[in-house]
Scaffold this motif. Sequence first.
Motif, mmCIF file in Angstrom:
data_model
loop_
_atom_site.group_PDB
_atom_site.id
_atom_site.type_symbol
_atom_site.label_atom_id
_atom_site.label_comp_id
_atom_site.label_asym_id
_atom_site.label_seq_id
_atom_site.Cartn_x
_atom_site.Cartn_y
_atom_site.Cartn_z
ATOM 1 N N LEU A 88 1.254 -0.901 0.001
ATOM 2 C CA LEU A 88 0.327 0.512 -0.010
ATOM 3 C C LEU A 88 0.860 1.473 -0.208
ATOM 4 C CD1 LEU A 88 -2.600 -0.686 2.277
ATOM 5 C CD2 LEU A 88 -2.550 -0.195 -0.033
ATOM 6 N N THR A 89 1.962 1.310 0.846
ATOM 7 C CA THR A 89 2.401 2.376 0.540
ATOM 8 C C THR A 89 3.462 2.632 -0.294
ATOM 9 O OG1 THR A 89 3.188 2.159 3.224
ATOM 10 C CG2 THR A 89 4.630 3.357 2.275
ATOM 11 N N VAL A 90 3.812 1.743 -1.337
ATOM 12 C CA VAL A 90 4.278 1.792 -2.356
ATOM 13 C C VAL A 90 3.766 2.261 -3.609
ATOM 14 C CG1 VAL A 90 5.591 0.279 -3.730
ATOM 15 C CG2 VAL A 90 6.736 0.365 -1.904
ATOM 16 N N ALA A 91 2.068 2.054 -2.897
ATOM 17 C CA ALA A 91 1.502 1.942 -4.424
ATOM 18 C C ALA A 91 0.624 2.767 -4.519
ATOM 19 C CB ALA A 91 0.324 1.132 -4.145
ATOM 20 N N ILE A 92 1.319 4.061 -3.125
ATOM 21 C CA ILE A 92 0.686 5.808 -3.789
ATOM 22 C C ILE A 92 1.769 6.900 -4.362
ATOM 23 C CG2 ILE A 92 0.719 8.164 -1.616
ATOM 24 C CD1 ILE A 92 0.862 5.949 0.740
ATOM 25 N N GLU A 93 1.031 7.468 -4.731
ATOM 26 C CA GLU A 93 1.342 8.134 -5.715
ATOM 27 C C GLU A 93 1.351 9.459 -5.279
ATOM 28 O OE1 GLU A 93 -1.478 7.606 -9.139
ATOM 29 O OE2 GLU A 93 -0.246 6.222 -10.297
ATOM 30 N N ASP A 94 0.210 10.293 -4.492
ATOM 31 C CA ASP A 94 0.101 11.641 -4.038
ATOM 32 C C ASP A 94 -0.033 11.779 -2.664
ATOM 33 O OD1 ASP A 94 -0.228 14.114 -3.473
ATOM 34 O OD2 ASP A 94 -1.933 14.539 -5.492
ATOM 35 N N ILE A 95 0.864 11.911 -1.980
ATOM 36 C CA ILE A 95 0.334 11.462 -0.284
ATOM 37 C C ILE A 95 -0.251 12.462 0.019
ATOM 38 C CG2 ILE A 95 2.418 11.552 1.797
ATOM 39 C CD1 ILE A 95 4.329 10.104 0.195
ATOM 40 N N PRO A 96 0.722 13.476 -0.363
ATOM 41 C CA PRO A 96 -0.719 14.266 0.530
ATOM 42 C C PRO A 96 -2.545 14.631 0.384
ATOM 43 C CG PRO A 96 1.479 15.625 -0.191
ATOM 44 C CD PRO A 96 0.853 14.743 -0.708
ATOM 45 N N ARG A 97 -2.644 14.720 -1.395
ATOM 46 C CA ARG A 97 -3.993 14.087 -1.537
ATOM 47 C C ARG A 97 -4.163 12.450 0.245
ATOM 48 N NH1 ARG A 97 -6.736 10.870 -4.293
ATOM 49 N NH2 ARG A 97 -5.490 10.167 -5.629
ATOM 50 N N ILE A 98 -3.993 11.140 -0.713
ATOM 51 C CA ILE A 98 -4.042 10.282 0.392
ATOM 52 C C ILE A 98 -3.970 10.846 1.699
ATOM 53 C CG2 ILE A 98 -3.237 8.101 0.864
ATOM 54 C CD1 ILE A 98 -4.401 8.100 -2.208
ATOM 55 N N SER A 99 -3.046 11.227 2.199
ATOM 56 C CA SER A 99 -2.971 11.457 4.045
ATOM 57 C C SER A 99 -4.535 12.210 4.338
ATOM 58 C CB SER A 99 -1.975 12.279 4.190
ATOM 59 O OG SER A 99 -0.543 11.798 3.900
ATOM 60 N N ASN A 100 -5.326 12.956 3.371
ATOM 61 C CA ASN A 100 -6.723 13.848 3.517
ATOM 62 C C ASN A 100 -7.854 13.241 3.089
ATOM 63 O OD1 ASN A 100 -4.942 15.827 4.780
ATOM 64 N ND2 ASN A 100 -4.917 17.011 3.337
ATOM 65 N N GLU A 101 -7.242 11.945 2.796
ATOM 66 C CA GLU A 101 -8.834 11.105 2.512
ATOM 67 C C GLU A 101 -9.024 10.726 3.779
ATOM 68 O OE1 GLU A 101 -10.290 10.268 -0.008
ATOM 69 O OE2 GLU A 101 -9.205 10.813 -1.882
ATOM 70 N N ALA A 102 -11.015 10.210 3.847
ATOM 71 C CA ALA A 102 -11.153 9.313 4.469
ATOM 72 C C ALA A 102 -10.772 7.955 5.078
ATOM 73 C CB ALA A 102 -12.419 10.292 4.479
ATOM 74 N N SER A 103 -10.967 7.516 3.422
ATOM 75 C CA SER A 103 -10.383 6.306 3.982
ATOM 76 C C SER A 103 -8.826 6.011 3.141
ATOM 77 C CB SER A 103 -11.634 5.390 3.367
ATOM 78 O OG SER A 103 -11.740 4.250 3.205
ATOM 79 N N PRO A 104 -8.011 6.427 3.059
ATOM 80 C CA PRO A 104 -6.330 6.137 2.893
ATOM 81 C C PRO A 104 -6.567 4.970 1.991
ATOM 82 C CG PRO A 104 -6.741 6.763 4.457
ATOM 83 C CD PRO A 104 -7.884 6.334 4.732
ATOM 84 N N VAL A 105 -7.005 3.191 2.335
ATOM 85 C CA VAL A 105 -6.781 2.343 2.179
ATOM 86 C C VAL A 105 -7.963 2.177 0.798
ATOM 87 C CG1 VAL A 105 -6.727 -0.298 2.050
ATOM 88 C CG2 VAL A 105 -5.853 1.584 3.646
ATOM 89 N N ALA A 106 -8.809 2.899 1.075
ATOM 90 C CA ALA A 106 -10.044 2.664 -0.154
ATOM 91 C C ALA A 106 -9.131 3.080 -1.426
ATOM 92 C CB ALA A 106 -11.638 3.180 0.059
ATOM 93 N N ALA A 107 -8.530 4.756 -1.227
ATOM 94 C CA ALA A 107 -7.936 5.512 -2.281
ATOM 95 C C ALA A 107 -6.794 5.164 -2.973
ATOM 96 C CB ALA A 107 -7.702 6.782 -1.611
#
Length: 248
Positions: free
Chosen positions: A25-44
Motif C-alpha cells: 500500500l505504501t509503495v502504491a501511493i502516488e500523491d501522499i498529501p492527497r491520500i493523507s487527507n482522504e477519509a479512507s486512505p486504503v480505499a483511495a
Amino acid sequence: MTGAVEADRAVVAAGVLGMLFLITLTVAIEDIPRISNEASPVAAIMHDRLGSVAERVLLTAITFAFFGAGIVVMVSCSRLVYAMSRDSRFPAHQVMRRVSPRTHTPIPATVLILALGAVLMVALPGAALLELITASTILPALIYGSTIVLYLAVRGRLDRQKGAFDLGRGELPVAVCALVWTLFALFVLVAPDEALTSVVIVAGLLVLGALFFLGMLLFDRQALAPEPTSRSASGPTPGPGGDSTPGP
C-alpha cells in the motif's frame, strides 16, 4: 505441542502477510498529501491503482477480516470477564462466571461484551468511535508493557519446569526487545495531537480499575488473597447451578 506450533506459524504468517500488505500500500501511493487527507486512505489507494471493481472486492474481503477480528476480540474479552469472575474479582461475578452446560461457554460474560459493543456503536458514531478504537489499541499496549516489566522484575524468582519452553540465553534479550518495541508503539499511538481524547479515555479506564481494586482491598480483601484458579487446557467445566468449577 502440535497445536502450539501451528498457532506460532499462524501468528508468523499473519504478521508477514500484514507487513507485505502495508508495504504494498505504501509503495502504491502516488500523491501522499492527497491520500493523507482522504477519509479512507486504503480505499483511495486501491481505487487509484486497481479501479472501483477491484476496490470493492478487496474492501469486502477486508470487511470479513475485520468481522473475524471483532469476533476474536469479543471472545477474548468475554474470557477475561469470565476468568476474573471465576476468582470473584469482577462486578456481578456470581452471574458472569456461569458456564452453559450445553455449550461449555461463559454465555453471560459473552452477552455482556456484545451488549457493551452495541451500545458504544450507537452512542459513539463517526470520529468518536475512531477515538475509542485508538484507545482500545493503547490499552493492550500498556498491558503488554506492564506484563513485560513485571516479568523482568520477578524472572529470577520464577520456577523452571523441566521440559517446558525456554528461550535459554535469548530470554533476557527477547524480553528487553519486546519492551522497547512496546514503548515505541505506545509513543507512536499517543504522540499525535488527535490521540488526546483516546489517552483521556484510557486514563479514565485505568482510574476506574484502580478504584475498583481499592474497593476490593478495603471491602473484599479475601477475594484477592488466593492465587487465580488454574484451568485445564480443555477449558471451563460447568458446575452446579451453571457456575464453573476448577478443572484438574
